[in-house]
Enzyme design. Structure first.
Site, PDB file in Angstrom:
ATOM      1  N   MET A 183      -3.453   5.006  -0.028  1.00 13.59           N
ATOM      2  CA  MET A 183      -3.906   4.215  -1.174  1.00 13.59           C
ATOM      3  C   MET A 183      -3.691   2.713  -0.985  1.00 13.59           C
ATOM      4  O   MET A 183      -4.603   1.919  -1.070  1.00 13.59           O
ATOM      5  CB  MET A 183      -3.049   4.714  -2.350  1.00 13.59           C
ATOM      6  CG  MET A 183      -3.572   4.522  -3.710  1.00 13.59           C
ATOM      7  SD  MET A 183      -5.109   5.340  -4.072  1.00 13.59           S
ATOM      8  CE  MET A 183      -4.619   6.893  -4.759  1.00 13.59           C
ATOM      9  N   LYS A 184      -2.459   2.369  -0.695  1.00 15.73           N
ATOM     10  CA  LYS A 184      -2.045   0.973  -0.615  1.00 15.73           C
ATOM     11  C   LYS A 184      -2.793   0.199   0.470  1.00 15.73           C
ATOM     12  O   LYS A 184      -3.072  -0.991   0.297  1.00 15.73           O
ATOM     13  CB  LYS A 184      -0.541   0.962  -0.340  1.00 15.73           C
ATOM     14  CG  LYS A 184       0.108  -0.381  -0.363  1.00 15.73           C
ATOM     15  CD  LYS A 184       1.640  -0.195  -0.440  1.00 15.73           C
ATOM     16  CE  LYS A 184       2.298  -0.875   0.722  1.00 15.73           C
ATOM     17  NZ  LYS A 184       3.708  -0.545   0.888  1.00 15.73           N
TER      18      LYS A 184
END
Ligand code: B12
Lengths: 243, 519
Positions: free
Chosen positions: A124-125
């Site tokens: 995600m990040k």
């Protein structure tokens, strides 16, 4: 024709800075050896500006040399890299051309425990403000982490119906990555699964050229962002569908 | 040196220690009730088990295979019994076991006899280790003036022990005080310790007792020549944590990488297994006066060093408690931390320095291990060299204990010989030209550095409070460390954990506990 040479302070001076170690004790003879060796490398002038003993039988040298060799810049050919799509581009391309979510699975395999690279692509990040594939609405991303056996990665790729498999290799000492990546392709082929997946290799010392040689569809090195990978997979899938 | 340059509140520091003790207590309770295959193999090695069979399975592993379900009773009595019943020396018994002797089915000797034999074997283990400690202390006292402060620590990692020897001797001549032989990729996941000298490794060299011996001898030789005692380091981590500790104790290693949680977080080893193993390994290290190096630097490779600085401090507190509970004095605790802030960050240097000084003040007796930049090292080796200089500057000006030298080629390969020389040259320049700098400076009241340290301490305390509330097992499961989640029953090695039975017998454990005054 455009002949070029290394540049120090004057065009075509051919100035090069080198440093290396020779397995001999420091002294006049060692320095002379360093000079002659540098000349053997093709340099016409060679000056040892620093020689320092590393132990009784090793010496470190810093040498400046001048080279007569030039290269024709016009003859240099590199692979043209297509500009990748961005986050939005990748998602809308998948929506339009593939018309379903695509699934990717990735791991750092073998005994390699480095997760930061594969995390950068998948989590995600993401990495340096570039979202990871997990965040892409049109991509289902599975990150298995590190120290994953090739067999397990393949089994899970089949289970998850993955479209693409991402293999990360960071440790390269004694070519451990080559063995492991080769084994991965062999296993896929033995199971008759190679054509079912798009397979990508990545890591700081992986080049596209190397990955292709080993039987992958592409390789990604230092400085890769998730969208480079997303673009490649999406385009490649469409290409496959056309065939 | 006693006054806090950072103006930290001693009551807050005491409070952080108190919570850390509360955090580790439930883990201690778990540890007390359990043993593991590696704890047992360690015990067997202390009693004399060694060698391999025709398939290269180590004798301690063969014994565990024979005893399977009975491991929870403690394996020592079976080995001692076999010595008595067969009337053999340990090495003769080892060969018998390697040739197929099953020691699980022998008749039992009288328990008084077993006790007596145990005492004898404890004695011979103890005197060998004490002799090593005596030798080391004597040499260190003799050559005290030739070592650097902080100690200069260099790594060798060729994969081939004989090649390592050349590189290590070279590094010693260049000025290293400490040599670490990095372990090969993957060894931490082996549930046995390979045997004999080895020449094949990836990114490092196998830790084997024979390799320890070869390197020890090489460093003693070069040390004699240059008038110095060169410390030897290896890795007491992974599935064989305590076994490697014992090999180190026997072969006079001086330091061991040994973290209470590293295996869980970075190698996906089961948490129960790791906690039980780390305690026994630290007991062995304490007894052999081996300085441990903890692994807080690793947090900063997966998390941001500025944002997550407090996780380093909190982990130092936790590592310290686990070490105390293993009977380890503070002077053996090389608590770790690292210079890993983004070099693009404005005032990054000040934040790094505040962190290093804070660690110094919170753990005044610990020989802190300070790790160089790795994550932001790139192919620009010249910039990397400059970063290493700033790192060395902080190490010296905040009185770190062990300085792991930065390598300009960190992002490229495991060090070349010349890379090490350049690392030493950089450090020696800084150490000498700033010899008394730390005594000569004060920090500005409420300046950037004081403020930063106070903030990080506060954040560490609230982090420790959260962990305490959840419990350490849950905290690890819920991703509170290093941005990874490790399920309690996941990871490698859980099948090697056994509940101790009522009559659990382990004379080596009892001996160490007595010596170290713990239970
Ligand atoms: C962080 C780190 C660690 C951490 C890893 C923590 C973790 N959870 O990942 C820890 C401390 C655990 C570690 C351990 C070891 N490490 Co290490 N480590 C590093 C370090 C400092 C940074 C690596 C990193 O995170 N880079 C950042 C990421 C984002 O970059 P990246 O991996 O290149 O990924 C990018 C691209 O390559 C690409 N990419 C990567 N994978 C993939 C996959 C796909 C499919 C795609 C498309 C793209 C892609 O995309 C990413 C984003 O751009 C490097 C040194 C350095 N500065 O590079 C050494 C380094 C990689 N480690 C090294 C070594 C040798 C080890 C050990 C083997 C040492 C040992 N013997 O114990 C152990 C590993 C044990 C094991 N089983 O693997 C060597 C490797 C040498 C070599 N060439 O073989 C290095 C270079 C250090 C050195 N000079 O010795 N390490």
């Amino acid at each position: 024709m455009q002949l070029i040479k290394p540049y120090g302070d004057t065009l075509n001076d051919g100035a090069v800075q080198l440093s290396f170690t020779l397995p001999v004790a420091n002294g006049a003879k060692a320095i002379e050896a360093a000079i002659q060796y540098t000349k053997k490398l093709g340099f016409t002038e060679a000056e040892v500006v620093n020689a320092h003993p590393l132990s009784d039988d090793f010496t470190f040298f810093v040498v400046y040399g001048k080279t007569p060799l030039a290269i024709d810049y016009d003859k240099i050919v590199v692979e043209e890299i297509e500009k990748p799509m961005d986050f939005y581009g990748v998602n809308s391309y998948i929506k339009e051309h593939i018309q379903r979510k695509i699934a990717v699975i990735g791991a750092c395999t073998g005994t390699d425990a480095h997760t930061v690279g594969i995390d950068a692509i998948l989590n995600m990040k993401g990495w340096e403000q570039h979202y990871g594939l997990e965040r892409y609405p049109m991509i289902d991303a599975f990150n298995l982490g590190a120290q994953i056996l090739n067999e397990d990665l393949i089994r899970l790729a089949v289970e998850k119906n993955a479209d693409a498999i991402l293999v990360s290799q960071v440790v390269t000492q004694k070519d451990v990555h080559i063995n492991n990546l080769t084994n991965f392709i062999e296993l896929l082929e033995a199971d008759g699964l190679r054509s079912q997946f798009i397979v990508l290799a990545g890591g700081p010392r992986i080049s596209n050229k190397l990955a292709l040689e080993l039987g992958f569809d592409a390789g990604f090195g230092r400085g890769t962002y998730p969208e480079h990978v997303g673009s490649f997979i999406a385009k490649k899938m469409v290409e496959k569908m056309m065939r | 040196m006693n006054r806090s340059k950072l103006d930290l509140d001693p009551e807050k520091i005491d409070y952080a220690r108190e919570i850390s003790k509360k955090i580790t207590q439930p883990v201690q309770d778990y540890i007390s009730g359990h043993t593991t295959v590696s704890v047992e193999r360690t015990t067997l090695r202390m009693l004399g088990a060694d060698g391999i069979d025709a398939n290269e399975v180590p004798v301690p592993n063969l014994i565990i295979q024979q005893l399977k379900e009975r491991v929870g009773e403690g394996t020592a009595k079976f080995y001692i019994n076999a010595l008595l019943k067969k009337g053999l020396t340990p090495s003769a018994l080892n060969s018998e076991i390697a040739n197929g002797l099953d020691i699980s089915t022998l008749e039992w000797a009288e328990s008084a006899q077993i006790e007596k034999k145990a005492a004898e074997l404890v004695q011979s283990f103890s005197s060998r280790v004490k002799e090593n400690v005596g030798f080391r202390n004597e040499k260190l006292a003799l050559h005290n003036s030739s070592q650097s402060t902080p100690l200069l620590y260099l790594i060798v990692a060729t994969g081939n022990i004989y090649e390592d020897v050349k590189q290590a001797q070279g590094a010693a001549i260049q000025g290293a005080d400490v040599i670490a032989v990095i372990r090969t990729t993957g060894q931490s996941l082996l549930d046995y310790v390979p045997f004999g000298p080895t020449t094949e490794g990836f990114g490092g060299t196998y830790a084997t007792q024979e390799n320890f011996k070869i390197m020890r001898k090489a460093l003693d030789e070069v040390g004699e020549k240059i008038g110095k005692y060169i410390r030897l380091v290896n890795y007491c981590s992974g599935l064989c944590m305590p076994e490697i500790a014992v090999m180190g104790a026997l072969e006079r290693l001086d330091m061991m990488l040994n973290d209470s949680m590293y295996g869980i977080l970075f190698r996906d080893i089961n948490m129960y297994r790791t906690f039980v193993d780390q305690k026994f390994s630290r007991m062995v290290n304490s007894f052999a006066e081996i300085v441990i190096n903890t692994g807080e630097d690793n947090y900063l490779t997966t998390s941001d060093a500025f944002e997550k600085a407090y996780t380093v401090t909190a982990s130092q507190f936790i590592n310290e408690q686990f070490a105390f509970e293993s009977g380890m004095p503070a002077r053996l605790m090389g608590l770790g931390h690292a210079f890993e802030m983004n070099p693009e960050m404005k005032n990054g240097f000040l934040f790094e320095m505040a962190q290093a000084q804070m660690a110094r003040e919170i753990f005044p007796e610990a020989p802190l291990k300070y790790m160089p930049p790795t994550k932001y090292m790139t192919g620009d080796i010249f910039k990397g060299y400059a970063m290493n200089t700033l790192f060395n500057f902080i190490a010296k000006s905040t009185n770190q204990g062990i300085l792991l030298l930065g390598m300009l080629t960190e992002a490229i390969h495991t060090p070349f010989m010349q890379d090490r020389y350049l690392g030493v040259a950089n450090a020696r320049y800084v150490l000498n030209s700033m010899a008394d700098f730390s005594d000569d400076i004060e920090f500005k009241k409420d300046g950037i550095m004081q403020t930063r340290a106070k903030n990080v301490l506060d954040q560490s305390i609230s982090f420790l409070e959260q962990i305490n509330e959840k419990g350490l097992f849950n905290a690890i499961e819920q991703r509170m460390f290093a941005e990874v989640a490790r399920p309690k029953n996941g990871g490698k090695g859980l099948d090697g954990v056994y509940e101790k039975t009522e009559g659990y017998y382990n004379p080596m454990y009892s001996f160490l506990a007595r010596e170290l005054k713990i239970n």
